[in-house]
Motif scaffolding. Structure first.
Motif, PDB file in Angstrom:
ATOM      1  N   CYS A 182       0.861  11.926   2.315  1.00 12.28           N
ATOM      2  CA  CYS A 182       1.079  11.069   1.302  1.00 12.28           C
ATOM      3  C   CYS A 182       2.753  11.177   2.067  1.00 12.28           C
ATOM      4  N   LEU A 183       3.429  11.979   2.096  1.00 15.64           N
ATOM      5  CA  LEU A 183       4.506  12.710   2.752  1.00 15.64           C
ATOM      6  C   LEU A 183       4.724  11.523   3.916  1.00 15.64           C
ATOM      7  N   LYS A 184       3.414  11.930   4.762  1.00 16.27           N
ATOM      8  CA  LYS A 184       3.311  11.726   6.622  1.00 16.27           C
ATOM      9  C   LYS A 184       3.622  10.132   6.575  1.00 16.27           C
ATOM     10  N   GLU A 185       1.986   9.274   5.589  1.00 17.47           N
ATOM     11  CA  GLU A 185       2.489   8.463   5.727  1.00 17.47           C
ATOM     12  C   GLU A 185       3.489   8.092   5.501  1.00 17.47           C
ATOM     13  N   THR A 186       4.702   8.007   4.253  1.00 15.80           N
ATOM     14  CA  THR A 186       5.958   7.442   4.252  1.00 15.80           C
ATOM     15  C   THR A 186       6.737   8.042   5.421  1.00 15.80           C
ATOM     16  N   PHE A 187       6.419   8.804   6.046  1.00 11.81           N
ATOM     17  CA  PHE A 187       7.699   8.874   7.005  1.00 11.81           C
ATOM     18  C   PHE A 187       7.400   7.771   8.074  1.00 11.81           C
TER      19      PHE A 187
ATOM     20  N   GLU B 103       0.980  -0.958  -0.418  1.00 14.70           N
ATOM     21  CA  GLU B 103      -0.211  -0.128   0.139  1.00 14.70           C
ATOM     22  C   GLU B 103       1.328   1.532   0.281  1.00 14.70           C
ATOM     23  N   ILE B 104       1.791   0.973   0.450  1.00 13.41           N
ATOM     24  CA  ILE B 104       3.004   2.308   0.842  1.00 13.41           C
ATOM     25  C   ILE B 104       3.436   2.821  -0.186  1.00 13.41           C
ATOM     26  N   ILE B 105       3.996   1.597  -1.490  1.00  6.04           N
ATOM     27  CA  ILE B 105       4.853   1.649  -2.207  1.00  6.04           C
ATOM     28  C   ILE B 105       3.234   2.192  -3.865  1.00  6.04           C
ATOM     29  N   GLU B 106       2.872   1.952  -2.979  1.00  3.59           N
ATOM     30  CA  GLU B 106       1.389   2.441  -4.253  1.00  3.59           C
ATOM     31  C   GLU B 106       1.190   3.575  -3.899  1.00  3.59           C
ATOM     32  N   LEU B 107       1.033   4.114  -2.977  1.00  3.78           N
ATOM     33  CA  LEU B 107       0.979   5.990  -2.418  1.00  3.78           C
ATOM     34  C   LEU B 107       2.338   6.305  -2.872  1.00  3.78           C
ATOM     35  N   LEU B 108       3.195   6.006  -2.778  1.00  8.21           N
ATOM     36  CA  LEU B 108       4.620   6.878  -2.975  1.00  8.21           C
ATOM     37  C   LEU B 108       4.882   7.099  -4.225  1.00  8.21           C
ATOM     38  N   ASP B 109       4.400   6.100  -5.314  1.00  4.48           N
ATOM     39  CA  ASP B 109       4.373   5.712  -6.619  1.00  4.48           C
ATOM     40  C   ASP B 109       2.974   7.084  -6.972  1.00  4.48           C
ATOM     41  N   ASN B 110       2.276   6.869  -6.551  1.00  2.00           N
ATOM     42  CA  ASN B 110       1.145   7.862  -7.296  1.00  2.00           C
ATOM     43  C   ASN B 110       1.939   9.492  -7.165  1.00  2.00           C
ATOM     44  N   CYS B 111       2.331   9.621  -5.662  1.00  2.00           N
ATOM     45  CA  CYS B 111       3.007  10.903  -5.553  1.00  2.00           C
ATOM     46  C   CYS B 111       3.613  11.123  -6.198  1.00  2.00           C
ATOM     47  N   LYS B 112       4.493  10.759  -6.099  1.00  5.08           N
ATOM     48  CA  LYS B 112       5.947  10.951  -7.429  1.00  5.08           C
ATOM     49  C   LYS B 112       5.326  10.550  -8.848  1.00  5.08           C
ATOM     50  N   GLU B 113       4.708  10.164  -9.201  1.00  6.82           N
ATOM     51  CA  GLU B 113       4.726  10.400 -10.417  1.00  6.82           C
ATOM     52  C   GLU B 113       2.874  11.921 -10.338  1.00  6.82           C
TER      53      GLU B 113
ATOM     54  N   PHE C 260       6.015  25.318  -1.064  1.00  4.50           N
ATOM     55  CA  PHE C 260       7.077  26.385  -1.787  1.00  4.50           C
ATOM     56  C   PHE C 260       6.641  26.288  -3.885  1.00  4.50           C
ATOM     57  N   GLY C 261       4.966  26.578  -4.167  1.00  3.48           N
ATOM     58  CA  GLY C 261       5.602  25.863  -5.927  1.00  3.48           C
ATOM     59  C   GLY C 261       4.794  24.827  -5.925  1.00  3.48           C
ATOM     60  N   GLU C 262       5.439  24.185  -6.226  1.00  9.30           N
ATOM     61  CA  GLU C 262       5.849  22.720  -5.998  1.00  9.30           C
ATOM     62  C   GLU C 262       5.837  21.745  -5.186  1.00  9.30           C
ATOM     63  N   ASP C 263       7.370  22.303  -4.540  1.00  6.65           N
ATOM     64  CA  ASP C 263       7.740  22.123  -4.121  1.00  6.65           C
ATOM     65  C   ASP C 263       7.432  21.515  -2.300  1.00  6.65           C
ATOM     66  N   ILE C 264       6.859  20.719  -1.551  1.00  2.88           N
ATOM     67  CA  ILE C 264       6.000  20.817  -0.602  1.00  2.88           C
ATOM     68  C   ILE C 264       6.825  19.233   0.309  1.00  2.88           C
ATOM     69  N   SER C 265       6.908  19.567   1.592  1.00  2.00           N
ATOM     70  CA  SER C 265       8.014  19.393   2.668  1.00  2.00           C
ATOM     71  C   SER C 265       7.008  18.677   3.942  1.00  2.00           C
ATOM     72  N   ILE C 266       7.297  17.772   4.485  1.00  2.00           N
ATOM     73  CA  ILE C 266       6.375  16.906   5.646  1.00  2.00           C
ATOM     74  C   ILE C 266       7.913  17.776   6.866  1.00  2.00           C
ATOM     75  N   TYR C 267       7.648  18.188   8.125  1.00  4.21           N
ATOM     76  CA  TYR C 267       8.577  18.306   9.137  1.00  4.21           C
ATOM     77  C   TYR C 267       8.129  17.200  10.230  1.00  4.21           C
TER      78      TYR C 267
ATOM     79  N   GLU D  44       5.199  14.871  16.501  1.00  2.00           N
ATOM     80  CA  GLU D  44       4.245  15.603  15.721  1.00  2.00           C
ATOM     81  C   GLU D  44       5.003  16.135  14.561  1.00  2.00           C
ATOM     82  N   PHE D  45       3.479  17.226  13.496  1.00  4.71           N
ATOM     83  CA  PHE D  45       3.630  16.677  12.605  1.00  4.71           C
ATOM     84  C   PHE D  45       3.929  18.402  11.732  1.00  4.71           C
ATOM     85  N   LYS D  46       4.228  18.708  10.979  1.00  6.32           N
ATOM     86  CA  LYS D  46       3.661  19.967  10.142  1.00  6.32           C
ATOM     87  C   LYS D  46       4.238  19.747   8.755  1.00  6.32           C
ATOM     88  N   TRP D  47       3.805  21.046   7.644  1.00  9.43           N
ATOM     89  CA  TRP D  47       4.169  20.421   6.503  1.00  9.43           C
ATOM     90  C   TRP D  47       3.957  22.026   5.830  1.00  9.43           C
ATOM     91  N   SER D  48       4.642  22.370   4.555  1.00  4.26           N
ATOM     92  CA  SER D  48       4.691  23.668   4.159  1.00  4.26           C
ATOM     93  C   SER D  48       5.162  23.539   2.539  1.00  4.26           C
TER      94      SER D  48
END
Length: 202
Positions: free
Chosen positions: A28-33, A5-15, A53-60, A47-51
């Motif tokens: 997706c990134l939170k579940e991957t982490f 399930e996580i492979i399919e989720l990550l595949d979808n996010c990457k694409e 910037f344009g097309e770039d996105i990160s979770i902390y 604890e999680f947060k995210w941000s």
């Protein structure tokens, strides 16, 4: 979440992460982490947060034990995992275990030490050389402590990067090992810093 399930989720996010709603990519990134944490058998509360910037996105992800942050995200067509060095001034007290873990990480092709503190041009030393992360960290710390001691508070970050086209299976396997190593390095720094602060209060 199971591996398939996580492979399919990550595949979808990457694409199509640049086209998906930001909330969906962050989820997706939170579940991957969280999957990486479970695979690496890391015991901690987060604890999680995210941000974005344009097309770039990160979770902390903030470790409640260490009070320290780890980042996972998409940046300029790559997936990255990153954590700044916890209390860099504690580096000089680290045992051989710390350097052995770092040496093992440094042998992995996706791993890199990202320098952050730069020496003044007045320092007569060639800092353009050196490919080993251990050499660069020790070199920078010693030179900074000697010439710019206030700069030793931010040596840089440990990071890993993977191309979007790389297999999700390989990324997850590699990222699990790297996160385990990063967490251990920061834990050793945290433990020494905690012992130092506890001793000062006694």
């Amino acid at each position: 979440m199971k591996e398939r399930e996580i492979i399919e989720l990550l595949d979808n996010c990457k694409e199509q992460y640049w086209e998906l709603p930001e909330d969906d990519v962050a989820s997706c990134l939170k579940e991957t982490f969280e999957y990486l944490l479970k695979s690496a058998k890391i015991r901690d509360d987060w604890e999680f947060k995210w941000s974005a910037f344009g097309e770039d996105i990160s979770i902390y992800a903030i470790s409640q034990k260490q009070k320290h942050e780890y980042a996972l995200g998409f940046f300029r067509g790559e997936i990255y995992l990153e954590s700044f060095i916890f209390e860099p001034k504690t580096i000089k007290y680290m045992p051989s275990e710390f350097w052995a873990i770092l040496a093992d990480l440094d042998l992995k092709k996706n791993f890199n030490f990202q320098e952050n503190a730069w020496l003044s041009k007045k320092v007569d030393f060639d800092t353009r050389t050196g490919v080993s992360s251990i050499y660069k960290i020790v070199r920078n710390y010693i030179l900074l402590e000697e010439h710019q001691p206030e700069s030793t508070c931010d040596l840089g970050a440990f990071e890993a990067r993977w191309g979007i086209s790389e297999s999700s299976v390989k990324i997850l396997s590699s990222a699990t090992d790297l996160l385990k190593g990063l967490h251990k390095l920061n834990y050793l720094l945290y433990r020494r810093d905690y012992q130092k602060r506890k001793g000062a209060k006694a």
